[in-house]
Motif scaffolding. Structure first.
Motif, PDB file in Angstrom:
ATOM      1  N   CYS A  56       0.805  -1.232   0.000  1.00 16.70           N
ATOM      2  CA  CYS A  56       0.000   0.000   0.000  1.00 16.70           C
ATOM      3  C   CYS A  56       0.840   1.285   0.000  1.00 16.70           C
ATOM      4  CB  CYS A  56      -0.975  -0.001   1.169  1.00 16.70           C
ATOM      5  SG  CYS A  56      -2.422  -1.067   0.912  1.00 16.70           S
ATOM      6  N   PRO A  57       1.921   1.365   0.773  1.00 16.26           N
ATOM      7  CA  PRO A  57       2.700   2.610   0.725  1.00 16.26           C
ATOM      8  C   PRO A  57       3.266   2.909  -0.661  1.00 16.26           C
ATOM      9  CG  PRO A  57       3.250   1.363   2.700  1.00 16.26           C
ATOM     10  CD  PRO A  57       2.404   0.463   1.837  1.00 16.26           C
ATOM     11  N   GLU A  58       3.490   1.877  -1.471  1.00 12.92           N
ATOM     12  CA  GLU A  58       4.027   2.074  -2.807  1.00 12.92           C
ATOM     13  C   GLU A  58       2.934   2.224  -3.855  1.00 12.92           C
ATOM     14  OE1 GLU A  58       6.626  -1.134  -3.742  1.00 12.92           O
ATOM     15  OE2 GLU A  58       8.013  -0.730  -2.084  1.00 12.92           O
ATOM     16  N   THR A  59       1.818   1.517  -3.694  1.00 18.25           N
ATOM     17  CA  THR A  59       0.793   1.494  -4.742  1.00 18.25           C
ATOM     18  C   THR A  59      -0.268   2.577  -4.590  1.00 18.25           C
ATOM     19  OG1 THR A  59      -0.516  -0.140  -3.507  1.00 18.25           O
ATOM     20  CG2 THR A  59       1.099  -0.984  -5.100  1.00 18.25           C
ATOM     21  N   LEU A  64      -4.281   8.419  -5.512  1.00 21.56           N
ATOM     22  CA  LEU A  64      -4.728   9.555  -4.704  1.00 21.56           C
ATOM     23  C   LEU A  64      -5.395  10.641  -5.531  1.00 21.56           C
ATOM     24  CD1 LEU A  64      -1.823   9.884  -2.110  1.00 21.56           C
ATOM     25  CD2 LEU A  64      -3.897   8.483  -2.009  1.00 21.56           C
ATOM     26  N   ASP A  65      -4.898  10.908  -6.729  1.00 16.32           N
ATOM     27  CA  ASP A  65      -5.535  11.927  -7.570  1.00 16.32           C
ATOM     28  C   ASP A  65      -6.963  11.527  -7.942  1.00 16.32           C
ATOM     29  OD1 ASP A  65      -3.409  13.647  -7.509  1.00 16.32           O
ATOM     30  OD2 ASP A  65      -2.582  13.017  -9.443  1.00 16.32           O
ATOM     31  N   GLU A  66      -7.169  10.253  -8.215  1.00 18.83           N
ATOM     32  CA  GLU A  66      -8.515   9.766  -8.522  1.00 18.83           C
ATOM     33  C   GLU A  66      -9.446  10.003  -7.343  1.00 18.83           C
ATOM     34  OE1 GLU A  66     -10.730   5.461  -9.466  1.00 18.83           O
ATOM     35  OE2 GLU A  66      -8.783   5.543  -8.469  1.00 18.83           O
ATOM     36  N   ILE A  67      -8.981   9.681  -6.144  1.00 23.38           N
ATOM     37  CA  ILE A  67      -9.798   9.878  -4.943  1.00 23.38           C
ATOM     38  C   ILE A  67     -10.121  11.355  -4.765  1.00 23.38           C
ATOM     39  CG2 ILE A  67      -9.792   9.718  -2.419  1.00 23.38           C
ATOM     40  CD1 ILE A  67      -8.056   7.168  -2.757  1.00 23.38           C
ATOM     41  N   ARG A  68      -9.134  12.211  -4.924  1.00 26.20           N
ATOM     42  CA  ARG A  68      -9.361  13.648  -4.752  1.00 26.20           C
ATOM     43  C   ARG A  68     -10.326  14.192  -5.800  1.00 26.20           C
ATOM     44  NH1 ARG A  68      -3.595  13.976  -2.511  1.00 26.20           N
ATOM     45  NH2 ARG A  68      -2.861  13.538  -4.619  1.00 26.20           N
ATOM     46  N   ILE A 226       0.131   8.667   3.554  1.00 26.99           N
ATOM     47  CA  ILE A 226       0.754   7.513   2.919  1.00 26.99           C
ATOM     48  C   ILE A 226       2.273   7.572   3.048  1.00 26.99           C
ATOM     49  CG2 ILE A 226       1.073   6.298   0.722  1.00 26.99           C
ATOM     50  CD1 ILE A 226      -1.668   5.890   1.990  1.00 26.99           C
ATOM     51  N   ALA A 227       2.829   8.774   3.025  1.00 25.19           N
ATOM     52  CA  ALA A 227       4.281   8.893   3.201  1.00 25.19           C
ATOM     53  C   ALA A 227       4.706   8.357   4.564  1.00 25.19           C
ATOM     54  CB  ALA A 227       4.711  10.349   3.047  1.00 25.19           C
ATOM     55  N   ARG A 228       3.910   8.618   5.585  1.00 22.49           N
ATOM     56  CA  ARG A 228       4.237   8.092   6.918  1.00 22.49           C
ATOM     57  C   ARG A 228       4.196   6.553   6.905  1.00 22.49           C
ATOM     58  NH1 ARG A 228       3.613  12.148  10.990  1.00 22.49           N
ATOM     59  NH2 ARG A 228       3.980  14.129   9.912  1.00 22.49           N
ATOM     60  N   ALA A 232       7.216   3.669   7.764  1.00 22.05           N
ATOM     61  CA  ALA A 232       7.090   2.451   8.562  1.00 22.05           C
ATOM     62  C   ALA A 232       7.563   1.232   7.787  1.00 22.05           C
ATOM     63  CB  ALA A 232       5.633   2.270   9.000  1.00 22.05           C
ATOM     64  N   ALA A 233       7.232   1.181   6.507  1.00 20.89           N
ATOM     65  CA  ALA A 233       7.651   0.044   5.688  1.00 20.89           C
ATOM     66  C   ALA A 233       9.168  -0.025   5.557  1.00 20.89           C
ATOM     67  CB  ALA A 233       7.011   0.144   4.302  1.00 20.89           C
TER      68      ALA A 233
END
Length: 555
Positions: A56-59, A64-68, A226-228, A232-233
């Motif tokens: 998820c952190p990479e994909t 995110l643009d679609e969600i926004r 997502i950067a956070r 963690a990853a």
């Protein structure tokens, strides 16, 4: 590193060290990153298609643009509120985001519906103007009965207000590719369909579309969140230590994982509860998450506890220090700011997978969840055939209260005594299962009952609303070592709400009142079949009087 761990292992020190050594010697982290199913089981069943959360952190940045765009278009169309319709992994992370972050100016005021109690449905219908609301049905399988029932009810409710031809513009779906919900959303011309990675299980989905769409709707900075998680990853030591600590507790029979949370982080407890209970509660094993229990003196706890302190500020530092001084094992999980929830979700998911290896359980399946669903479906079939649900004979009555149990009882007090007598200090726990409308007043009453039972018995206590907990702790209740005492509470709903047979139809062959009654009965039946101690008390129409009577009769 935005997340740090401080470990006060105490009596678990040796077991934690052994667990960390085991993880290192077997290269468990590397093997998990390589998607090696043999970390958990020789065969890849429900493993090789359940590890997408690691990516998820990479994909997710690519989505995110679609969600926004979808959220911004809804806002531009005058929508001001959102209601997420889901259960378990589809609803808990959105609830955490809303309660922890609040709503940014100009964004959608998100609420979550995960109760089939008719009063809860009707309350949301009264509170929200469908013309200004975005409804978000979310289910991985696309067939979750609660979610689809919510969808059909609110689609009809919306169509009556804005017209059938416009209703779809007030809905977006989150689901897996090719699901029944995806097909329904397409047929009803939903505003948008978010297709999630199918290789992510529900309780590991916080950083996927199931959590991030809701986060975007309330104006959270998705890139930062997502950067956070990406941090963690890249720095997994906190997950290693958390996983080793939890597994050491299970090994040493300190299986009551008790959460302390800074006030701002209190909503995170329900998400942790589902992740841990459903992932570890099987094969006669399990860690019982204890969330929201009122504090006792540090010296009053038994040797069945291990504590995890989710810390954002120093308000509970003294309490944590007292627990450590009393010899209780405690892990302090420090979060610098609320955006660290992105990292926290990832660490907890990875730690749970690690705990699964150390406990020798499969952390991605839920073999006992279906038992209650099967019995509930049978109840509904009986209702369709006979026009009523199967009846059950009460073993005792007290005014408007009726008690139902497998064992006979001469009175309500005797039924309560018989139920409580099955508990064993240091092993058992009490689970309050409230198939009630989760109003603030009812919550306060249930917390009063929970506190009473905690002080009366000295046992760990949990509280869950049905059918919500069926998608959370329900797996552990039926799959653990069988030490739970289950008090199921039902009541008469003053109003019922029909479930449309189809979205957009007025025809209804089933109501939410019948559905929740069938779910309560199915769950009690599944628990009894598994040999659990179950007492159901129907409170009648007056919940306050009923709970006060239970407190009085259990003294």
């Amino acid at each position: 590193m935005s997340i740090s761990i401080t470990l006060h292992a105490g009596p678990l020190q040796k077991a934690v060290q052994q667990a960390l050594a085991d993880l290192a010697s077997k290269s468990i982290l590397a093997r998990i990153s390589e998607r090696d199913h043999s970390v958990w089981r020789p065969q890849p069943n429900e493993i090789d298609n359940r590890l997408g959360w690691l990516d998820c952190p990479e994909t997710m940045p690519a989505h995110l643009d679609e969600i926004r765009r979808v959220i911004d278009a809804a806002r531009a169309d005058g929508l001001t509120h959102a209601l997420l319709l889901g259960m378990g992994g589809s609803s808990l992370a959105p609830e955490v985001f809303r309660l922890v972050f609040g709503v940014s100016d100009g964004y959608l005021d998100l609420d979550v519906l995960d109760s089939t109690e008719p009063g809860a449905i009707l309350a949301k219908a009264r509170q929200l103007d469908p013309a200004k609301t975005l409804f978000i049905p979310a289910t991985k399988s696309g067939g979750t009965v609660e979610t689809l029932s919510f969808l059909k009810y609110f689609y009809q409710h919306t169509a009556q207000k804005v017209g059938g031809e416009n209703a779809g513009r007030h809905f977006v779906a989150i689901t897996d590719p090719g699901s029944g919900l995806a097909d329904m959303a397409s047929a009803l011309d939903f505003r948008h369909i978010f297709i999630n990675d199918p290789n992510i299980g529900g309780r590991y989905s916080a950083l996927s579309h199931f959590g991030i769409v809701a986060a975007g709707s309330i104006g959270i900075d998705l890139d930062q969140l997502i950067a956070r998680a990406g941090e963690a990853a890249a720095a997994t030591q906190p997950a290693l230590e958390l996983g080793a600590f939890m597994a050491a507790g299970a090994q040493e029979q300190r299986d009551k994982l008790t959460l302390l949370t800074s006030d701002k982080l209190a909503p995170v407890g329900a998400w942790v509860e589902q992740l841990i209970a459903e992932s570890t509660g099987k094969d006669g094993k399990g860690l019982l998450p204890v969330d929201g229990e009122e504090a006792l003196a540090a010296t009053a706890y038994g040797n069945d506890r291990l504590f995890i302190y989710l810390r954002l500020d120093d308000t509970l530092d003294r309490r944590a220090a007292d627990l450590v001084a009393a010899g209780q094992p405690l892990l302090q999980f420090d979060i610098e700011d609320i955006y660290d929830l992105g990292a926290a979700f990832y660490h907890w998911e990875l730690a749970t997978a690690i705990t699964g290896h150390l406990m020798d359980i499969h952390p991605f399946d839920q073999p006992d969840v279906e038992a209650a669903k099967i019995l509930a479906r049978q109840m509904v079939e009986t209702y369709h055939e006979q026009g009523h649900l199967p009846t059950e004979q009460a073993v005792a009555t007290e005014g408007a209260l009726s008690a139902f149990a497998a064992e006979p009882a001469s009175s309500l007090a005797a039924a309560l005594r018989g139920w409580l007598d099955r508990g064993q200090s240091g092993r058992s726990y009490i689970a309050l299962q409230a198939y009630l409308n989760p109003t603030p007043e009812t919550q306060a009453l249930l917390e009063q009952l929970r506190r009473h039972l905690q002080l009366q018995t000295g046992l760990a206590t949990t509280l869950g609303y049905g059918p919500r907990f069926l998608h959370s702790t329900g797996q552990l209740h039926k799959g653990d070592g069988g030490n739970g005492l289950f008090l199921q509470l039902t009541a008469s709903a003053p109003q019922d709400a029909p479930i449309p047979d189809e979205a957009g139809s007025n025809a209804s062959a089933l109501s939410f009142g019948v559905l929740i009654a069938a779910q309560a009965s199915g769950d009690a039946g599944a628990l009894r079949k598994a040999g659990r101690a179950v007492l159901r008390i129907d409170l009648g129409a007056d919940i306050r009087a009923g709970i006060e009577t239970i407190i009085d009769k259990s003294k």
